[in-house]
Enzyme design. Structure first.
Site: not given
Ligand code: SAM
Ligand code: DTB
Ligand code: SF4
Length: 326
Positions: A66, A70, A73, A110, A141, A201, A273
């Site tokens: 990506c 963030c 991530c 989802c 979702c 959501c 959730r």
């Molecule tokens: N790229 C899209 C976005 O950012 O909206 C969708 C996927 S993103 C991984 C979805 C959500 O997962 C993020 O907004 C964040 O709140 C949660 N998330 C991602 N990595 C995480 C982590 N290491 N620990 C907890 N929550 C996480």
């Molecule tokens: C949300 O708030 N949490 C989920 C879902 N929306 C997409 C993702 C959590 C991701 C946790 C880290 C991972 O598995 O990469």
């Molecule tokens: Fe990309 Fe992860 Fe940010 Fe979603 S949360 S925009 S997958 S870097």
């Protein structure tokens, strides 16, 4: 001429009503733990069956690489997290996973993609996934990042029930977590989702080194959306080696429970959730989260790239607590 004289009554009607001040949410957090839990459970019982939990299964349909930064991530191309990039999954693989999720007891499926946002050519295969998953009798979702004009409508036409897009953290902390897109960008996408008639959501992550005031500000920001999101995921940071948040100091588990309770009290009719971080939680801590008003969870042994409790452990927990599913 005063500024107020230039505000028309129509504009006043359109101004968002900030029902929750950050200080009021902070006051909720500041109560003795049992007073807060009692208040949250009382609100919860007014609107929901207190012994029923909704279950959603997650699938990463496009993993890694990506462009965004963030700081939490695993999927950002900017950090060396050791994650293998994958192309968009084929439809039949997605459907097989969705069938298995339904058979295991999930009510919603989802699908997440590691995109800043979908290009129009990316969207069509996802639209097909939504249509076909819906036909299996599951709620749908997706979480695809920021949407452009017309994309929310295309997803709505395919029968999408929910779009997940989190504001992630408090406005004042946001810049320390993400710099490649703004909170306003995220709010614009949420407005497009609402405009297309899709349920929202939207939640956030805690345990990233933010203050309690910032946790309260995150909850206030969500609760002041008009209407509030139908579904509110509260994620506990899963620290990912290689990301800027890898060494964030873990949150006191009771503070996580307090955050769930504040979400329940301020968003009485939303599903709250218990999201990322559940694998690291004891059964007793999860039970406290349910007592505080969480009534939804991710179900299945994987989140997007990290682990989640196995279904056997969750089914045993449901049985020990006398919980049913929604
Ligand atoms: N790229 C899209 C976005 O950012 O909206 C969708 C996927 S993103 C991984 C979805 C959500 O997962 C993020 O907004 C964040 O709140 C949660 N998330 C991602 N990595 C995480 C982590 N290491 N620990 C907890 N929550 C996480
Ligand atoms: C949300 O708030 N949490 C989920 C879902 N929306 C997409 C993702 C959590 C991701 C946790 C880290 C991972 O598995 O990469
Ligand atoms: Fe990309 Fe992860 Fe940010 Fe979603 S949360 S925009 S997958 S870097």
């Amino acid at each position: 001429m005063t500024t107020t004289a230039t505000v028309t009554s129509q504009e006043l009607r359109q101004a968002p009503v900030k029902r929750w001040k950050v200080a009021d949410v902070e006051a909720l957090f500041g109560q003795p733990f049992f007073d807060l839990l009692f208040q949250a459970q009382t609100v919860h019982r007014r609107h929901f069956d207190a012994n029923a939990i909704q279950r959603s299964t997650l699938l990463s349909i496009k993993t890694g690489g990506c462009s965004e930064d963030c700081g939490y991530c695993s999927q950002s191309a900017r950090y060396d997290t050791g994650l293998e990039r994958e192309r968009l999954l084929p439809l039949d693989e997605v459907l097989n996973t969705a069938r298995a999720a339904k058979a295991a007891g999930a009510s919603r499926f989802c699908m997440g993609a590691a995109w800043r946002g979908p290009k129009d050519k990316d969207l069509q295969p996802v639209v097909d996934m939504v249509r076909e998953v819906k036909k299996l009798g599951l709620e749908t979702c997706v979480t695809l990042g920021m949407l452009q004009e017309g994309q929310a409508e295309a997803l709505a036409d395919a029968g999408l029930d929910y779009y997940n897009h989190n504001i992630d953290t408090a406005p004042e902390f946001y810049g320390q977590v993400i710099t490649t897109h703004t909170l306003q960008d995220r709010l614009n996408t949420l407005q497009k989702v609402r405009g297309a008639g899709i349920n929202v959501c939207c939640g956030g992550i805690i345990g990233m080194g933010e203050s309690r005031k910032s946790r309260a500000a995150l909850i206030a920001e969500l609760a002041n959306m008009d209407p509030a999101p139908e579904s509110v995921p509260i994620n506990n940071l899963v620290p990912i080696p290689g990301t800027p948040m890898a060494e964030a100091e873990g949150l006191d588990p009771f503070e996580f429970v307090r955050t769930i309770a504040a979400a329940r009290i301020t968003m009485p009719t939303s599903f709250v959730r218990l999201s990322a971080g559940r694998q690291e939680m004891s059964d007793e801590l999860q039970a406290l989260c349910f007592l505080a008003g969480a009534n939804s969870m991710f179900y299945g042994d994987k989140l997007l790239t990290t682990g989640n409790p196995g279904t056997d452990r969750d089914l045993a927990l449901f049985s020990r607590l006398g919980l049913s599913s929604l």
